[in-house]
Write an enzyme that holds these catalytic residues in place. Structure first.
Site, PDB file in Angstrom:
ATOM      1  NE  ARG A 270       6.380  -0.091   9.976  1.00 17.70           N
ATOM      2  CZ  ARG A 270       5.494  -0.054   9.239  1.00 17.70           C
ATOM      3  NH1 ARG A 270       5.387   0.443   8.000  1.00 17.70           N
ATOM      4  NH2 ARG A 270       4.793  -0.910  10.114  1.00 17.70           N
TER       5      ARG A 270
ATOM      6  NE  ARG B 229       7.448  -3.111   5.421  1.00 15.98           N
ATOM      7  CZ  ARG B 229       5.900  -2.949   5.974  1.00 15.98           C
ATOM      8  NH1 ARG B 229       5.094  -2.473   4.399  1.00 15.98           N
ATOM      9  NH2 ARG B 229       5.257  -3.395   6.759  1.00 15.98           N
TER      10      ARG B 229
ATOM     11  CE  LYS C 244      -2.304  -1.206   3.566  1.00 15.01           C
ATOM     12  NZ  LYS C 244      -1.845  -2.212   4.058  1.00 15.01           N
TER      13      LYS C 244
ATOM     14  NE  ARG D 297       2.074  -4.508  11.339  1.00 18.47           N
ATOM     15  CZ  ARG D 297       3.443  -4.369   9.920  1.00 18.47           C
ATOM     16  NH1 ARG D 297       4.362  -4.892  10.355  1.00 18.47           N
ATOM     17  NH2 ARG D 297       3.281  -3.650   8.818  1.00 18.47           N
TER      18      ARG D 297
ATOM     19  NE  ARG E  20      -4.043  -1.006  10.094  1.00 17.88           N
ATOM     20  CZ  ARG E  20      -3.248   0.280   9.259  1.00 17.88           C
ATOM     21  NH1 ARG E  20      -2.361   0.587   8.796  1.00 17.88           N
ATOM     22  NH2 ARG E  20      -1.681  -0.668   9.308  1.00 17.88           N
TER      23      ARG E  20
HETATM   24  P1  AMP Z   1       1.055   1.003   9.274  1.00 12.57           P
HETATM   25  O1  AMP Z   1       2.511   1.900   8.889  1.00 12.57           O
HETATM   26  O2  AMP Z   1      -0.181   1.434   8.453  1.00 12.57           O
HETATM   27  O3  AMP Z   1       1.204  -0.125   8.910  1.00 12.57           O
HETATM   28  O4  AMP Z   1       0.814   1.142  10.694  1.00 12.57           O
HETATM   29  C1  AMP Z   1       1.824   0.479  11.621  1.00 12.57           C
HETATM   30  C2  AMP Z   1       0.961   1.409  12.777  1.00 12.57           C
HETATM   31  O5  AMP Z   1       0.470   1.844  13.673  1.00 12.57           O
HETATM   32  C3  AMP Z   1      -0.461  -0.427  12.943  1.00 12.57           C
HETATM   33  O6  AMP Z   1       0.388  -1.398  13.330  1.00 12.57           O
HETATM   34  C4  AMP Z   1      -1.317   0.482  13.722  1.00 12.57           C
HETATM   35  O7  AMP Z   1      -0.293  -0.517  15.252  1.00 12.57           O
HETATM   36  C5  AMP Z   1      -0.827   1.846  13.795  1.00 12.57           C
HETATM   37  N1  AMP Z   1      -2.163   2.762  12.906  1.00 12.57           N
HETATM   38  C6  AMP Z   1      -1.744   3.101  12.053  1.00 12.57           C
HETATM   39  N2  AMP Z   1      -3.264   3.045  11.268  1.00 12.57           N
HETATM   40  C7  AMP Z   1      -3.752   2.323  11.953  1.00 12.57           C
HETATM   41  C8  AMP Z   1      -5.223   2.736  12.616  1.00 12.57           C
HETATM   42  N3  AMP Z   1      -5.828   3.022  11.469  1.00 12.57           N
HETATM   43  N4  AMP Z   1      -5.796   2.557  13.167  1.00 12.57           N
HETATM   44  C9  AMP Z   1      -4.942   1.987  14.531  1.00 12.57           C
HETATM   45  N5  AMP Z   1      -3.590   1.979  14.453  1.00 12.57           N
HETATM   46  C10 AMP Z   1      -3.359   1.799  13.351  1.00 12.57           C
END
Ligand code: AMP
Length: 209
Positions: free
Chosen positions: A155, A127, A13, A166, A88
């Protein structure tokens, strides 16, 4: 145009969103990037989000929704945006709909980037990202130039254990958004397996570009 990207962690994404916003000239709004910036800056929001993120759990809806609502109220988001990683959960999707409806707006397209679970762990664990450009690499599938090796970031939640958490959160909390947006008539599915450039072509097609 107001676009939402949905898909499991590691679906591509972030990589694809960067290409699409370049083409559409709209802001790329990633709640994950916003939380990571807050953690880095040590803000109260960042301190609260950090523990959830490290373990691969979702940050509570109340915090996430408040942060997102503020962001989409900024002037640059008035002519459209691409949401990457939000909503989400169904309550987040309802809150987004309500916020947009209040301004007589709505989501135009929700793109579901589909990648089977068995490919996800390998994609995530390898990654690495370049903090200076935001470019995302993969040690095996998309190796970075050797001169960048020293500055690339892995990360904290890109470990195998956090990745499995996740993925579990995706299936239990985010996957219900698929029938949700299907029933709103805005969902389009894109195969996220293959060369990133081919996935971009499919996404452009799904967006009618
Ligand atoms: P991402 O970079 O989108 O994979 O997000 C990394 C982490 O940020 C996720 O595993 C959550 O802990 C938090 N996070 C990001 N977006 C959301 C969301 N919309 N709702 C809840 N937690 C989020």
């Amino acid at each position: 145009m107001r676009v939402v990207f949905i898909g499991p962690p590691g679906a591509g994404k972030g990589t694809q969103a960067a290409r699409i916003v370049d083409r559409l000239q709209i802001p790329h709004i990633s709640t994950g990037d916003m939380f990571r910036a807050a953690v880095k800056a040590g803000t109260p929001l960042g301190k609260e989000a950090d523990g959830y993120m490290k373990s691969g759990k979702l940050v509570p809806d109340s915090l996430t929704i408040a942060m997102l609502r503020e962001r989409i109220a900024e002037p640059d988001a008035k002519r459209g945006f691409l949401l990457d990683g939000f909503p989400r959960t169904v309550p987040q999707a309802d809150a987004l709909d309500a916020a947009l409806r209040a301004d007589d707006m709505k989501i135009d397209v929700v793109l579901l980037v589909e990648v089977p679970d068995e490919l996800i762990v390998a994609r995530i664990v390898g990654r690495r990202s370049d903090p200076d450009t935001g470019r995302i690499y993969h040690l095996t599938f998309d190796p970075p130039p050797p001169e960048l090796a020293g500055r690339l970031v892995h990360r904290k939640d890109d470990t195998e254990e956090a990745c499995r958490t996740r993925l579990g959160a995706y299936h239990s909390q985010t996957a219900p958004l698929v029938p949700y947006y299907e029933s709103h008539g805005v969902l389009r599915r894109v195969d996220g397996v293959g060369e990133p450039a081919d996935v971009t072509t499919r996404i452009m097609g799904a967006l009618g570009l």
